[in-house]
Write a protein that holds these residues in place. Structure first.
Motif, PDB file in Angstrom:
ATOM      1  N   HIS A   3      96.266 110.825  46.762  1.00  0.00           N
ATOM      2  CA  HIS A   3      95.712 109.479  46.812  1.00  0.00           C
ATOM      3  C   HIS A   3      95.722 108.993  48.251  1.00  0.00           C
ATOM      4  O   HIS A   3      96.576 109.347  49.047  1.00  0.00           O
ATOM      5  N   SER A   4      94.749 108.177  48.599  1.00  0.00           N
ATOM      6  CA  SER A   4      94.599 107.688  49.960  1.00  0.00           C
ATOM      7  C   SER A   4      94.098 106.262  49.920  1.00  0.00           C
ATOM      8  O   SER A   4      93.458 105.842  48.969  1.00  0.00           O
ATOM      9  N   SER A   5      94.400 105.524  50.988  1.00  0.00           N
ATOM     10  CA  SER A   5      93.858 104.168  51.102  1.00  0.00           C
ATOM     11  C   SER A   5      92.490 104.203  51.771  1.00  0.00           C
ATOM     12  O   SER A   5      91.806 103.195  51.864  1.00  0.00           O
ATOM     13  N   GLU A   6      92.068 105.387  52.222  1.00  0.00           N
ATOM     14  CA  GLU A   6      90.784 105.509  52.900  1.00  0.00           C
ATOM     15  C   GLU A   6      89.649 105.485  51.886  1.00  0.00           C
ATOM     16  O   GLU A   6      89.747 106.048  50.792  1.00  0.00           O
ATOM     17  N   SER A   7      88.557 104.835  52.272  1.00  0.00           N
ATOM     18  CA  SER A   7      87.401 104.722  51.383  1.00  0.00           C
ATOM     19  C   SER A   7      86.184 105.390  52.003  1.00  0.00           C
ATOM     20  O   SER A   7      86.076 105.514  53.229  1.00  0.00           O
ATOM     21  N   THR A   8      85.274 105.803  51.142  1.00  0.00           N
ATOM     22  CA  THR A   8      84.014 106.357  51.605  1.00  0.00           C
ATOM     23  C   THR A   8      82.879 105.826  50.742  1.00  0.00           C
ATOM     24  O   THR A   8      83.053 105.593  49.541  1.00  0.00           O
ATOM     25  N   ILE A 112      75.771 103.111  55.854  1.00  0.00           N
ATOM     26  CA  ILE A 112      76.690 102.778  56.951  1.00  0.00           C
ATOM     27  C   ILE A 112      77.011 101.284  56.933  1.00  0.00           C
ATOM     28  O   ILE A 112      78.171 100.878  57.097  1.00  0.00           O
ATOM     29  N   ALA A 113      75.987 100.467  56.734  1.00  0.00           N
ATOM     30  CA  ALA A 113      76.217  99.018  56.654  1.00  0.00           C
ATOM     31  C   ALA A 113      77.158  98.680  55.510  1.00  0.00           C
ATOM     32  O   ALA A 113      78.068  97.853  55.650  1.00  0.00           O
ATOM     33  N   ASN A 114      76.954  99.333  54.373  1.00  0.00           N
ATOM     34  CA  ASN A 114      77.835  99.088  53.234  1.00  0.00           C
ATOM     35  C   ASN A 114      79.250  99.550  53.526  1.00  0.00           C
ATOM     36  O   ASN A 114      80.220  98.875  53.153  1.00  0.00           O
ATOM     37  N   ALA A 115      79.386 100.688  54.191  1.00  0.00           N
ATOM     38  CA  ALA A 115      80.717 101.190  54.535  1.00  0.00           C
ATOM     39  C   ALA A 115      81.466 100.183  55.402  1.00  0.00           C
ATOM     40  O   ALA A 115      82.643  99.878  55.157  1.00  0.00           O
ATOM     41  N   ASN A 117      80.906  97.029  55.544  1.00  0.00           N
ATOM     42  CA  ASN A 117      81.119  95.834  54.732  1.00  0.00           C
ATOM     43  C   ASN A 117      82.346  95.947  53.831  1.00  0.00           C
ATOM     44  O   ASN A 117      83.076  94.978  53.625  1.00  0.00           O
ATOM     45  N   ILE A 118      82.587  97.147  53.280  1.00  0.00           N
ATOM     46  CA  ILE A 118      83.706  97.323  52.342  1.00  0.00           C
ATOM     47  C   ILE A 118      84.946  97.904  53.013  1.00  0.00           C
ATOM     48  O   ILE A 118      85.959  98.158  52.356  1.00  0.00           O
ATOM     49  N   GLY A 119      84.869  98.138  54.314  1.00  0.00           N
ATOM     50  CA  GLY A 119      86.025  98.667  55.032  1.00  0.00           C
ATOM     51  C   GLY A 119      86.187 100.164  54.897  1.00  0.00           C
ATOM     52  O   GLY A 119      87.288 100.691  55.108  1.00  0.00           O
ATOM     53  N   ALA A 120      85.114 100.870  54.551  1.00  0.00           N
ATOM     54  CA  ALA A 120      85.167 102.326  54.456  1.00  0.00           C
ATOM     55  C   ALA A 120      84.981 102.938  55.843  1.00  0.00           C
ATOM     56  O   ALA A 120      84.281 102.382  56.688  1.00  0.00           O
ATOM     57  N   THR A 121      85.598 104.088  56.059  1.00  0.00           N
ATOM     58  CA  THR A 121      85.515 104.746  57.364  1.00  0.00           C
ATOM     59  C   THR A 121      84.518 105.896  57.369  1.00  0.00           C
ATOM     60  O   THR A 121      84.289 106.510  58.411  1.00  0.00           O
ATOM     61  N   ARG A 122      83.923 106.158  56.200  1.00  0.00           N
ATOM     62  CA  ARG A 122      83.100 107.357  56.082  1.00  0.00           C
ATOM     63  C   ARG A 122      81.910 107.111  55.168  1.00  0.00           C
ATOM     64  O   ARG A 122      81.979 106.287  54.258  1.00  0.00           O
ATOM     65  N   VAL A 123      80.832 107.854  55.433  1.00  0.00           N
ATOM     66  CA  VAL A 123      79.697 107.941  54.516  1.00  0.00           C
ATOM     67  C   VAL A 123      79.510 109.420  54.197  1.00  0.00           C
ATOM     68  O   VAL A 123      79.400 110.245  55.102  1.00  0.00           O
TER      69      VAL A 123
END
Length: 229
Positions: A3-8, A112-115, A117-123
């Motif tokens: 599990h990770s706190s990172e989002s994509t 990329i814009a959505n990433a 916006n939601i605090g994601a570091t990756r697409v």
């Protein structure tokens, strides 16, 4: 599964490639936000498949309606029903008719814009080596350039992750089968009818990928074609 706190933000069409990319991200333990785009494609059925999969996985999923840009990019057989879908091998010059102008730059820009916006570091996106011949916006040079832009276009840099950029469709299927994925929950056919046609370039490439793995494609097909006998 870690599990990770990172989002994509995963560009998820509902097709075989993006389905595999989606599950790779999940197995990395990332918080996955799936993005599907309705750009007026004839094979809209892939969007229904994507919605079903995300509901089953309880994943955040947005189907983004960008059909308003259809008139800007309607010279492709994928977006204009006045053109016939070519029934030929995937590498044939006739399949250039399936190129949607600048599609991946548009979709990646929105992702990329959505990433951000939601605090994601990756697409995450499913370009693969088999696409290089026909589609310039699936080639390494394009992905590398977009990655550079994604790193400077916002205050928060985003990385574009294309795990199959140098892999074949057969490699993707092999990876997915090793993960235990059920490819009955995908849609590949450009026609988008009740059954996959079995003869368009996309169907042919998919069937060949399963044949190279000595596995039967779980999708039913309307017509027999090479690899689906």
């Amino acid at each position: 599964m870690p599990h990770s706190s990172e989002s994509t933000a995963v560009i998820y069409s509902g097709g075989l490639d993006s389905y595999t990319v989606l599950h790779r991200a999940l197995r990395e333990g990332l918080n996955v936000h799936a993005l599907s785009f309705d750009y007026g494609q004839r094979h809209r059925r892939e969007l229904d498949v994507a919605t079903h999969v995300c509901q089953a996985l309880s994943l955040p999923h947005q189907v983004v309606d960008i059909r308003a840009i259809h008139g800007l990019m309607d010279s492709s057989a994928l977006t204009n029903s006045q053109y016939d879908i070519p029934s030929d091998d995937y590498a044939s010059e006739t399949l250039a008719a399936t190129v949607v102008p600048n599609r991946n730059m548009v979709l990646l820009s929105l992702a990329i814009a959505n990433a951000v916006n939601i605090g994601a570091t990756r697409v995450d996106y499913g370009a693969h080596g088999g696409d290089h011949v026909l589609y310039p916006d699936c080639r390494p040079a394009f992905v590398d350039a977009m990655n550079q832009v994604a790193g400077i276009a916002n205050f928060t840099p985003v990385t574009i992750h294309a795990p199959y950029l140098y892999a074949s469709k057969a490699d993707i299927v092999r990876d997915g089968l090793a993960m235990g994925l059920d490819y009955a929950h995908t849609w590949t056919c450009y026609e988008g009818k009740t059954l996959a046609c079995g003869v368009c370039g996309s169907c042919r490439e998919r069937l060949a990928a399963f044949a190279q793995n000595s596995v039967q494609d779980p999708l039913p097909y309307a017509l027999s074609s090479p690899g689906n006998s």
